[in-house]
Design an enzyme around this catalytic site. Structure first.
Site, PDB file in Angstrom:
ATOM      1  N   ASP A  37      31.316  41.902  47.621  1.00 54.27           N
ATOM      2  CA  ASP A  37      29.954  41.852  48.293  1.00 54.27           C
ATOM      3  C   ASP A  37      28.929  41.107  47.524  1.00 54.27           C
ATOM      4  O   ASP A  37      28.936  41.605  46.265  1.00 54.27           O
ATOM      5  CB  ASP A  37      29.660  43.026  49.081  1.00 54.27           C
ATOM      6  CG  ASP A  37      28.553  42.812  49.856  1.00 54.27           C
ATOM      7  OD1 ASP A  37      28.660  42.022  50.517  1.00 54.27           O
ATOM      8  OD2 ASP A  37      27.789  43.821  50.066  1.00 54.27           O
ATOM      9  N   HIS A  38      28.032  40.381  47.972  1.00 55.47           N
ATOM     10  CA  HIS A  38      26.886  39.975  47.460  1.00 55.47           C
ATOM     11  C   HIS A  38      27.165  39.392  45.913  1.00 55.47           C
ATOM     12  O   HIS A  38      26.499  39.875  44.822  1.00 55.47           O
ATOM     13  CB  HIS A  38      25.689  41.193  47.256  1.00 55.47           C
ATOM     14  CG  HIS A  38      24.947  41.455  48.576  1.00 55.47           C
ATOM     15  ND1 HIS A  38      24.093  40.684  48.935  1.00 55.47           N
ATOM     16  CD2 HIS A  38      25.043  42.536  49.232  1.00 55.47           C
ATOM     17  CE1 HIS A  38      23.768  40.945  50.125  1.00 55.47           C
ATOM     18  NE2 HIS A  38      24.341  42.151  50.581  1.00 55.47           N
ATOM     19  N   HIS A  48      17.950  46.644  53.462  1.00 56.80           N
ATOM     20  CA  HIS A  48      18.964  47.333  52.639  1.00 56.80           C
ATOM     21  C   HIS A  48      18.089  48.624  52.142  1.00 56.80           C
ATOM     22  O   HIS A  48      17.073  48.730  52.013  1.00 56.80           O
ATOM     23  CB  HIS A  48      19.408  46.684  51.149  1.00 56.80           C
ATOM     24  CG  HIS A  48      20.204  45.460  51.739  1.00 56.80           C
ATOM     25  ND1 HIS A  48      19.689  44.042  51.844  1.00 56.80           N
ATOM     26  CD2 HIS A  48      21.360  45.100  51.732  1.00 56.80           C
ATOM     27  CE1 HIS A  48      20.661  43.151  52.008  1.00 56.80           C
ATOM     28  NE2 HIS A  48      21.790  44.095  51.902  1.00 56.80           N
ATOM     29  N   HIS A  52      23.432  43.131  57.621  1.00 58.37           N
ATOM     30  CA  HIS A  52      23.523  43.746  56.389  1.00 58.37           C
ATOM     31  C   HIS A  52      22.336  45.009  56.514  1.00 58.37           C
ATOM     32  O   HIS A  52      21.642  44.864  57.459  1.00 58.37           O
ATOM     33  CB  HIS A  52      23.154  42.871  55.296  1.00 58.37           C
ATOM     34  CG  HIS A  52      24.208  42.088  54.786  1.00 58.37           C
ATOM     35  ND1 HIS A  52      24.352  41.565  53.498  1.00 58.37           N
ATOM     36  CD2 HIS A  52      25.281  41.689  55.453  1.00 58.37           C
ATOM     37  CE1 HIS A  52      25.482  40.746  53.459  1.00 58.37           C
ATOM     38  NE2 HIS A  52      26.004  40.940  54.505  1.00 58.37           N
ATOM     39  N   GLY A  53      22.264  45.801  55.823  1.00 65.41           N
ATOM     40  CA  GLY A  53      21.293  46.809  55.773  1.00 65.41           C
ATOM     41  C   GLY A  53      21.399  47.841  57.083  1.00 65.41           C
ATOM     42  O   GLY A  53      20.354  48.228  57.610  1.00 65.41           O
ATOM     43  N   ASN A  64      27.630  46.121  57.597  1.00 71.27           N
ATOM     44  CA  ASN A  64      27.626  46.440  56.134  1.00 71.27           C
ATOM     45  C   ASN A  64      26.663  47.918  56.372  1.00 71.27           C
ATOM     46  O   ASN A  64      25.904  47.925  56.623  1.00 71.27           O
ATOM     47  CB  ASN A  64      26.995  45.419  55.355  1.00 71.27           C
ATOM     48  CG  ASN A  64      28.049  44.380  55.173  1.00 71.27           C
ATOM     49  OD1 ASN A  64      28.864  44.112  55.849  1.00 71.27           O
ATOM     50  ND2 ASN A  64      27.699  43.562  54.097  1.00 71.27           N
ATOM     51  N   ILE A  65      27.451  48.907  55.596  1.00 69.96           N
ATOM     52  CA  ILE A  65      26.989  50.323  55.543  1.00 69.96           C
ATOM     53  C   ILE A  65      26.854  50.535  54.236  1.00 69.96           C
ATOM     54  O   ILE A  65      28.196  50.725  53.514  1.00 69.96           O
ATOM     55  CB  ILE A  65      27.677  51.167  56.464  1.00 69.96           C
ATOM     56  CG1 ILE A  65      27.362  50.642  57.890  1.00 69.96           C
ATOM     57  CG2 ILE A  65      26.936  52.480  56.228  1.00 69.96           C
ATOM     58  CD1 ILE A  65      28.320  51.357  58.824  1.00 69.96           C
ATOM     59  N   THR A 102      24.055  52.847  51.889  1.00 71.73           N
ATOM     60  CA  THR A 102      23.175  54.012  51.744  1.00 71.73           C
ATOM     61  C   THR A 102      23.521  55.140  52.524  1.00 71.73           C
ATOM     62  O   THR A 102      23.266  56.151  51.847  1.00 71.73           O
ATOM     63  CB  THR A 102      21.514  53.313  52.100  1.00 71.73           C
ATOM     64  OG1 THR A 102      21.152  52.337  51.237  1.00 71.73           O
ATOM     65  CG2 THR A 102      20.820  54.484  51.738  1.00 71.73           C
TER      66      THR A 102
END
Length: 278
Positions: free
Chosen positions: A84-85, A183, A211-212, A233-234, A236
């Site tokens: 990712d990223h 994010h 995302h975020g 996407n998870i 945090t």
């Protein structure tokens, strides 16, 4: 079941009008917890390693990648492995040998033309080496400790017409879109631009990625999936659960009690969020 191509899970979710949860992992306990949560929910999941997580691990991709793959291979539900990223082309070129089936190449911070050029080059290499590719257009704020973008700032939202051109010209297999999430949110208070999401879903013919997502309440997550998001996407949310459990169970001499509590807490969070999407 075990380890399957992450792109296959996203395509299957899209065909069924569903979304697959993709959790960013940092430690072995993260990976174990996500797999346990997916098995509890009896649904597929994607394990993700970000470039930042690789940096945290001393720049070494293989140890945590191999550990995540081993967790996936022992699972009773399908598990994908996604890088990712990725901004570094050196890291991108390590993906195949490390066992990844897909990558998210991140040039979203660049102006549109430069983003397109860099992404198209990454896609050409990745497709030639059997990798499924996600990219981002617009910019989801909150990366690397930065403040969230103002909702009206240039680039803070993905333009549907640009998205159509970007997908066609870059050849990406999935597109992460900026529709109001951020994010690293520690409270679940964000709301999405569902009108924009509907326009984006009509504009592009590849799966859309959010995302975020840790900052979104369950109702917003469900609405995003209903509106066309196919990968969520998870990250945090897992880290919050882990940190709170460690604070509660911290012991001076033995890490096992607090790491076990952290793993259990993260598994419960993963199961709850996977279920919320479905």
């Amino acid at each position: 079941m075990s380890l399957v191509p992450a792109g296959k899970l996203v395509v299957e979710a899209a065909a069924g009008g569903r979304a697959v949860a993709a959790f960013n992992i940092i430690t072995l306990e993260h990976a174990e917890a996500v797999v346990a949560g997916a098995q509890q929910a009896a649904l597929p999941v994607i394990l993700q390693l970000s470039e930042n997580a690789v940096k945290f691990r001393g720049g070494q991709l293989l140890p945590i990648a191999r550990a995540a793959a081993a967790c996936a291979e022992a699972a009773t539900v399908p598990i994908g492995l996604h890088l990712d990223h990725v901004k570094s082309t050196d890291l991108l070129r390590q993906a195949v040998d490390a066992g990844f089936s897909s990558v998210m190449f991140d040039a979203a911070q660049l102006p549109y033309a430069e983003n397109l050029e860099a992404t198209r080059s990454a896609v050409d290499w990745a497709h030639a080496n059997g990798l499924w590719v996600e990219a981002e257009l617009g910019e989801v704020g909150g990366k690397d400790g930065a403040a969230p973008l103002d909702p009206h700032a240039p680039g803070a939202r993905t333009d549907p017409d640009e998205a159509r051109r970007f997908v066609a010209d870059s050849g990406v297999d999935a597109l992460a879109v900026a529709i109001g999430s951020s994010h690293a949110m520690t409270s679940r208070t964000a709301s999405l631009d569902h009108v924009l999401l509907a326009r984006l879903a009509k504009s592009v013919d590849v799966p859309l990625v959010l995302h975020g997502s840790s900052g979104l309440p369950d109702t917003e997550l469900a609405a995003a999936v209903a509106g066309g998001i196919r990968k969520v996407n998870i990250g945090t949310a897992l880290n919050l659960a882990m940190t709170e459990a460690i604070r509660t169970h911290l012991t001076p001499a033995d890490p096992r009690p607090y790491l076990a509590a952290a793993r259990t807490a993260m598994a419960a969070t993963a199961a709850a969020m996977i279920t919320a999407l479905n």
